[in-house]
Design a protein around this motif. Sequence first.
Motif, short mmCIF file in Angstrom:
data_model
loop_
_atom_site.label_atom_id
_atom_site.label_comp_id
_atom_site.label_asym_id
_atom_site.label_seq_id
_atom_site.Cartn_x
_atom_site.Cartn_y
_atom_site.Cartn_z
N LYS A 95 0.76 -1.23 0.02
CA LYS A 95 0.07 0.09 -0.07
C LYS A 95 0.78 1.39 0.03
N LEU A 96 2.09 1.00 0.07
CA LEU A 96 3.22 2.28 0.09
C LEU A 96 3.74 2.43 -1.35
N VAL A 97 3.96 3.83 -1.57
CA VAL A 97 4.56 4.21 -2.65
C VAL A 97 6.14 4.69 -2.28
N MET A 98 7.18 4.16 -2.67
CA MET A 98 8.43 4.39 -2.20
C MET A 98 9.35 5.01 -3.19
N TYR A 99 9.81 6.37 -2.82
CA TYR A 99 10.46 7.34 -3.73
C TYR A 99 12.17 6.96 -3.65
N ARG A 100 12.75 7.32 -4.59
CA ARG A 100 14.17 7.56 -4.56
C ARG A 100 14.74 8.23 -5.73
N LEU A 101 15.75 8.92 -5.62
CA LEU A 101 16.50 9.77 -6.58
C LEU A 101 17.18 8.94 -7.82
N THR A 102 16.96 9.19 -8.78
CA THR A 102 17.53 8.47 -9.86
C THR A 102 18.82 8.85 -9.90
N GLU A 103 19.79 8.30 -10.73
CA GLU A 103 21.09 8.60 -10.65
C GLU A 103 21.30 10.07 -11.03
N ARG A 104 20.67 10.49 -12.01
CA ARG A 104 20.64 11.87 -12.56
C ARG A 104 20.20 12.82 -11.30
N GLY A 105 19.40 12.38 -10.57
CA GLY A 105 18.88 13.26 -9.60
C GLY A 105 19.75 13.09 -8.21
N ARG A 106 20.58 11.89 -8.15
CA ARG A 106 21.60 12.09 -7.07
C ARG A 106 22.63 12.79 -7.38
N GLN A 107 23.20 12.83 -8.73
CA GLN A 107 24.19 13.73 -9.10
C GLN A 107 24.05 15.01 -9.12
N LEU A 108 22.75 15.61 -9.38
CA LEU A 108 22.38 16.72 -9.52
C LEU A 108 22.46 17.64 -7.92
N THR A 109 21.55 16.85 -7.33
CA THR A 109 21.41 17.05 -5.91
C THR A 109 22.86 17.31 -5.25
N ALA A 110 23.83 16.51 -5.39
CA ALA A 110 24.99 16.36 -4.90
C ALA A 110 25.85 17.74 -5.39
N ALA A 111 25.47 17.79 -6.65
CA ALA A 111 26.31 19.09 -7.20
C ALA A 111 25.83 20.41 -6.57
N VAL A 112 24.45 20.49 -6.56
CA VAL A 112 23.91 21.85 -5.88
C VAL A 112 24.16 21.79 -4.58
N LEU A 113 24.22 21.00 -3.54
CA LEU A 113 24.30 21.11 -2.35
C LEU A 113 25.97 21.18 -2.05
N THR A 114 26.77 20.70 -2.87
CA THR A 114 28.22 20.88 -2.84
C THR A 114 28.58 22.17 -2.88
N SER A 115 27.85 22.70 -3.87
CA SER A 115 28.14 24.08 -4.51
C SER A 115 27.76 25.24 -3.30
N ALA A 116 26.71 24.88 -2.56
CA ALA A 116 25.98 25.77 -1.63
C ALA A 116 27.08 25.43 -0.02
N GLY A 117 28.03 24.53 -0.03
CA GLY A 117 28.75 24.26 0.88
C GLY A 117 28.53 23.10 1.97
N THR A 118 27.36 22.46 1.42
CA THR A 118 26.63 21.50 2.06
C THR A 118 26.97 19.87 1.57
N GLU A 119 27.19 19.12 2.60
CA GLU A 119 27.39 17.56 2.02
C GLU A 119 26.40 16.74 2.54
N VAL A 120 25.79 15.90 1.67
CA VAL A 120 25.02 14.92 1.97
C VAL A 120 25.40 13.95 2.51
N ARG A 121 25.03 13.44 3.66
CA ARG A 121 25.30 12.17 4.52
C ARG A 121 24.46 11.23 4.39
N ARG A 122 24.71 9.91 3.82
CA ARG A 122 23.71 8.67 4.03
C ARG A 122 23.69 8.23 5.32
N VAL A 123 22.35 7.84 5.49
CA VAL A 123 21.95 7.34 6.79
C VAL A 123 21.86 5.72 6.58
#
Length: 123
Positions: A95-123
């Motif tokens: 009954k759940l819909v699970m969401y995840r970043l595509t590879e393109r989404g992961r790369q773009l998110t990392a690039a945007v956050l890195t350029s802002a001086g933020t790093e994504v840490r995976r849990v």
Amino acid sequence: MTEPVDTCDLLCLDLPHAEAIRATVPDSTTVRAAADAARGLGDATRLSIAAALAAGDELCVCDMAWVVGLSQGLVSHHLRQLKNVSLVSSRRQGKLVMYRLTERGRQLTAAVLTSAGTEVRRV
């Protein structure tokens, strides 16, 4: 006082150099898709959702809404927009819909956050 104009006063085209650069510029379809993807993360809510997905790998709307502190309806709306520009994918799990970043989404998110001086840490 006249405003400065940002154009040359004479035609000064260095054709070989300009043509070499022109050959490397992506076609309009590619550029449009890249601009759509960049615009997808151009909203603070969508970027927060993408950061949550980058950290948590895969989340349902309920968990994501709690993580980013927004309503499920608002999160769902933004997820749809991210999915429309191929930054997020989804799958049904019972009954759940699970969401995840595509590879393109992961790369773009990392690039945007890195350029802002933020790093994504995976849990």
